[in-house]
Design a protein around this motif. Structure first.
Motif, PDB file in Angstrom:
ATOM      1  N   MET A 158       0.826  -1.205   0.000  1.00 33.76           N
ATOM      2  CA  MET A 158       0.000   0.000   0.000  1.00 33.76           C
ATOM      3  C   MET A 158       0.862   1.257   0.000  1.00 33.76           C
ATOM      4  N   TYR A 159       0.488   2.203  -0.850  1.00 27.67           N
ATOM      5  CA  TYR A 159       1.025   3.562  -0.802  1.00 27.67           C
ATOM      6  C   TYR A 159      -0.054   4.420  -0.151  1.00 27.67           C
ATOM      7  N   TYR A 160       0.354   5.296   0.768  1.00 26.66           N
ATOM      8  CA  TYR A 160      -0.654   6.124   1.425  1.00 26.66           C
ATOM      9  C   TYR A 160      -0.168   7.561   1.570  1.00 26.66           C
ATOM     10  N   ASN A 161      -1.124   8.466   1.515  1.00 23.07           N
ATOM     11  CA  ASN A 161      -0.886   9.907   1.589  1.00 23.07           C
ATOM     12  C   ASN A 161      -0.862  10.325   3.059  1.00 23.07           C
ATOM     13  N   LYS A 162       0.336  10.609   3.592  1.00 20.80           N
ATOM     14  CA  LYS A 162       0.472  10.948   5.004  1.00 20.80           C
ATOM     15  C   LYS A 162      -0.225  12.258   5.351  1.00 20.80           C
ATOM     16  N   ASP A 163      -0.224  13.208   4.424  1.00 21.96           N
ATOM     17  CA  ASP A 163      -0.896  14.484   4.683  1.00 21.96           C
ATOM     18  C   ASP A 163      -2.407  14.285   4.811  1.00 21.96           C
ATOM     19  N   ALA A 164      -2.960  13.450   3.942  1.00 22.49           N
ATOM     20  CA  ALA A 164      -4.401  13.171   4.013  1.00 22.49           C
ATOM     21  C   ALA A 164      -4.735  12.448   5.313  1.00 22.49           C
ATOM     22  N   PHE A 165      -3.884  11.535   5.729  1.00 19.63           N
ATOM     23  CA  PHE A 165      -4.096  10.827   6.995  1.00 19.63           C
ATOM     24  C   PHE A 165      -4.119  11.815   8.160  1.00 19.63           C
ATOM     25  N   ALA A 166      -3.157  12.736   8.178  1.00 20.62           N
ATOM     26  CA  ALA A 166      -3.085  13.726   9.260  1.00 20.62           C
ATOM     27  C   ALA A 166      -4.308  14.637   9.248  1.00 20.62           C
ATOM     28  N   GLU A 167      -4.787  14.943   8.077  1.00 22.70           N
ATOM     29  CA  GLU A 167      -5.942  15.834   7.908  1.00 22.70           C
ATOM     30  C   GLU A 167      -7.181  15.288   8.596  1.00 22.70           C
ATOM     31  N   VAL A 168      -7.360  13.952   8.592  1.00 21.00           N
ATOM     32  CA  VAL A 168      -8.559  13.355   9.198  1.00 21.00           C
ATOM     33  C   VAL A 168      -8.238  12.633  10.509  1.00 21.00           C
ATOM     34  N   GLY A 169      -7.008  12.781  10.995  1.00 23.78           N
ATOM     35  CA  GLY A 169      -6.661  12.228  12.299  1.00 23.78           C
ATOM     36  C   GLY A 169      -6.347  10.755  12.337  1.00 23.78           C
ATOM     37  N   ILE A 170      -5.921  10.179  11.210  1.00 16.76           N
ATOM     38  CA  ILE A 170      -5.522   8.772  11.184  1.00 16.76           C
ATOM     39  C   ILE A 170      -4.014   8.701  11.395  1.00 16.76           C
ATOM     40  N   LYS A 171      -3.578   7.911  12.364  1.00 22.52           N
ATOM     41  CA  LYS A 171      -2.177   7.931  12.768  1.00 22.52           C
ATOM     42  C   LYS A 171      -1.303   6.851  12.127  1.00 22.52           C
ATOM     43  N   ARG A 172      -1.914   5.821  11.555  1.00 19.97           N
ATOM     44  CA  ARG A 172      -1.120   4.764  10.922  1.00 19.97           C
ATOM     45  C   ARG A 172      -1.954   4.090   9.825  1.00 19.97           C
ATOM     46  N   PRO A 173      -1.292   3.396   8.916  1.00 19.87           N
ATOM     47  CA  PRO A 173      -2.034   2.696   7.862  1.00 19.87           C
ATOM     48  C   PRO A 173      -2.903   1.588   8.445  1.00 19.87           C
ATOM     49  N   PRO A 174      -4.018   1.268   7.821  1.00 23.93           N
ATOM     50  CA  PRO A 174      -4.888   0.198   8.326  1.00 23.93           C
ATOM     51  C   PRO A 174      -4.211  -1.164   8.221  1.00 23.93           C
ATOM     52  N   ARG A 175      -4.494  -2.018   9.186  1.00 24.82           N
ATOM     53  CA  ARG A 175      -3.884  -3.352   9.201  1.00 24.82           C
ATOM     54  C   ARG A 175      -4.892  -4.465   8.964  1.00 24.82           C
ATOM     55  N   THR A 176      -6.168  -4.177   9.138  1.00 26.50           N
ATOM     56  CA  THR A 176      -7.208  -5.164   8.886  1.00 26.50           C
ATOM     57  C   THR A 176      -8.197  -4.591   7.874  1.00 26.50           C
ATOM     58  N   MET A 177      -9.013  -5.467   7.324  1.00 18.99           N
ATOM     59  CA  MET A 177      -9.968  -5.034   6.309  1.00 18.99           C
ATOM     60  C   MET A 177     -11.033  -4.100   6.894  1.00 18.99           C
ATOM     61  N   SER A 178     -11.422  -4.321   8.138  1.00 20.01           N
ATOM     62  CA  SER A 178     -12.408  -3.417   8.735  1.00 20.01           C
ATOM     63  C   SER A 178     -11.794  -2.039   8.965  1.00 20.01           C
ATOM     64  N   GLU A 179     -10.511  -1.989   9.336  1.00 20.59           N
ATOM     65  CA  GLU A 179      -9.829  -0.702   9.467  1.00 20.59           C
ATOM     66  C   GLU A 179      -9.699  -0.028   8.114  1.00 20.59           C
ATOM     67  N   LEU A 180      -9.454  -0.809   7.067  1.00 16.30           N
ATOM     68  CA  LEU A 180      -9.355  -0.248   5.721  1.00 16.30           C
ATOM     69  C   LEU A 180     -10.671   0.412   5.323  1.00 16.30           C
ATOM     70  N   ARG A 181     -11.776  -0.263   5.586  1.00 18.47           N
ATOM     71  CA  ARG A 181     -13.089   0.300   5.234  1.00 18.47           C
ATOM     72  C   ARG A 181     -13.361   1.567   6.046  1.00 18.47           C
ATOM     73  N   ARG A 182     -13.076   1.533   7.330  1.00 20.01           N
ATOM     74  CA  ARG A 182     -13.286   2.703   8.191  1.00 20.01           C
ATOM     75  C   ARG A 182     -12.445   3.887   7.727  1.00 20.01           C
ATOM     76  N   ASP A 183     -11.160   3.641   7.472  1.00 16.51           N
ATOM     77  CA  ASP A 183     -10.270   4.726   7.059  1.00 16.51           C
ATOM     78  C   ASP A 183     -10.605   5.241   5.666  1.00 16.51           C
ATOM     79  N   ALA A 184     -11.018   4.336   4.782  1.00 20.08           N
ATOM     80  CA  ALA A 184     -11.368   4.753   3.425  1.00 20.08           C
ATOM     81  C   ALA A 184     -12.531   5.738   3.449  1.00 20.08           C
TER      82      ALA A 184
END
Length: 442
Positions: A158-184
């Motif tokens: 996975m490639y992820y946009n760290k600025d976008a993550f910070a913008e919505v308060g996500i601190k790390r990449p998702p590790r499970t599929m439910s986390e992926l859906r939530r973060d998406a």
């Protein structure tokens, strides 16, 4: 890299050529003296200037070690062209051949067009189990016939946009599929008119490298049973995979709107790539994508793809594939050809130098841990994926990549909502794959 797309485009044409008129390839010889002067013909698929430069440098290193062997390299050669030449045999056919299409290894081995390398390894003392990771050996062999060896690998993460993550308060990449859906969902940003400014994670199977088998690998599925028959309908993983992708699509607005947004994306290998332009906050891709990210206007990182919620211990896994190389059955210089194959695939310094040059994953155990390897942390994530014991590759099949194409076609229907009975659809898919395999055997 662009070669990945070329490889996908050539699968069907290559498979068709392999399946017709190739049961009796021209027979060469392994009685040559590799210490005598000889010129080998090496056909490969690399075409980008930097890639060709890297392979030419590799050949120069080999020729310095083996001054009696000259190598005439021909690049930008498709599988279809190689197969035509090997069927015809004669002086114009190559001695050493490579392919970006691991799916076709089953055909290369079973047809006899690529020679079994086991006798050469035994004769020269190369212990393949000690040199190469098991998964890479699995995708370069078929029913005990090691007709190819890995020449660098590709790992998907996975490639992820760290600025976008910070913008919505996500601190790390998702590790499970439910986390992926939530973060998406959190990362998806709409325009005032109701369209998309950014999608958190787009699972659509027609997007760039999103062939369904690559994300499906996070479940570690079994495509075939011990009897050789397709068993996707019996795989709990298959139902979970399609349920997950359907939910990802639904939670981010539905297939129609997402597909409309996808069609607005620029070319994958251009500066208008959707991840590079900020239209995707998370994206599945291979290690080579890092070479194209130098112009990014945001901070980005890499990580393994998420895994199913009930298998958290497998986090770190990913889909593996790569380039394969072998010796043409028609070659009359097979011992000299083996010297080249052995150097390209098993010489640690050579493998590391080539991997660094084209930003691919090394394909030997020693090279993967070499201190000379690129230390870029975004690249290192893919090295870890390649070494993860849960990472998988597609199983070889006598009909090459046809079963992958069948799954792709089926998956397009699933994501578009055209498959109303998933169980029945998977049973039909299994029947189609089995029929194709049976035809390939006759």
């Amino acid at each position: 890299m662009p070669r990945k797309l070329a490889a996908l485009a050539s699968v069907l044409s290559a498979g068709a050529l392999l399946l017709t008129g190739c049961a009796n390839p021209s027979t060469g010889s392994a009685e040559d003296d590799p210490s005598k002067p000889v010129t080998l013909k090496f056909w490969h698929g690399w075409s980008e200037e930097s890639e060709v430069k890297a392979i030419d440098a590799s050949i120069a290193r080999f020729e310095k070690l083996h001054p009696n062997i000259k190598v005439k390299a021909t690049g930008n050669v498709t599988d279809a062209t190689v197969n035509q030449a090997l069927r015809a045999g004669g002086n114009d056919a190559p001695d050493v051949v490579s392919s970006f299409t691991t799916n076709n290894v089953g055909q290369y081995c079973s047809s006899g067009m690529w020679v079994d390398l086991n006798p050469f390894m035994k004769k020269t003392g190369l212990d393949k189990a000690k040199v190469f990771p098991k998964t890479l050996l699995d995708y370069t062999s078929y029913e005990g016939d090691q007709c190819a060896l890995p020449l660098l690998a590709d790992a998907y993460g996975m490639y992820y946009n760290k600025d976008a993550f910070a913008e919505v308060g996500i601190k790390r990449p998702p590790r499970t599929m439910s986390e992926l859906r939530r973060d998406a969902v959190k990362l998806t940003k709409r325009t005032k008119s109701g369209g998309y400014q950014r999608v958190g994670f787009m699972p659509n199977f027609r997007l760039y490298q999103n062939s369904p088998d690559r994300l499906f690998a996070q479940w570690g599925p079994s495509y075939f049973g011990k009897d050789g028959k397709a068993r996707l309908a019996k795989e709990k993983a298959a139902k979970e995979f399609y349920a997950t992708t359907r939910e990802l699509i639904r939670s981010q607005g539905g297939y129609g709107p997402l597909e409309t947004f996808r069609t607005s994306f620029g070319d994958e290998m251009s500066s208008q790539n959707a991840f590079l332009t900020g239209k995707l906050a998370m994206h599945m891709d291979g290690e080579w994508r890092g070479l194209f990210m130098k112009g990014a206007k945001f901070k980005w990182g890499t990580a393994p793809l998420p895994v199913p919620d009930d298998r958290p211990e497998t986090y770190g896994r990913g889909y593996l594939t790569g380039t394969v190389v072998g010796i043409a059955h028609s070659s009359t210089h097979q011992n000299a050809a083996w010297e080249l194959v052995k150097f390209l695939t098993a010489d640690t310094d050579q493998v590391v130098a080539f991997a660094n040059a084209i930003h691919n994953v090394p394909s030997t155990k020693a090279a993967l841990t070499s201190p000379k390897l690129d230390s870029d942390p975004t690249f290192r994530a893919f090295l870890d994926i390649a070494q993860n014991r849960y990472s998988t590759a597609l199983p070889p099949s006598i009909n090459g990549g046809q079963y992958v194409t069948s799954q792709q076609d089926f998956s397009y229907g699933v994501e578009a909502g055209k498959v109303h009975d998933l169980d029945a659809g998977l049973r039909k898919l299994d029947d189609e794959i089995d029929a194709d395999n049976l035809q390939a055997q006759n």
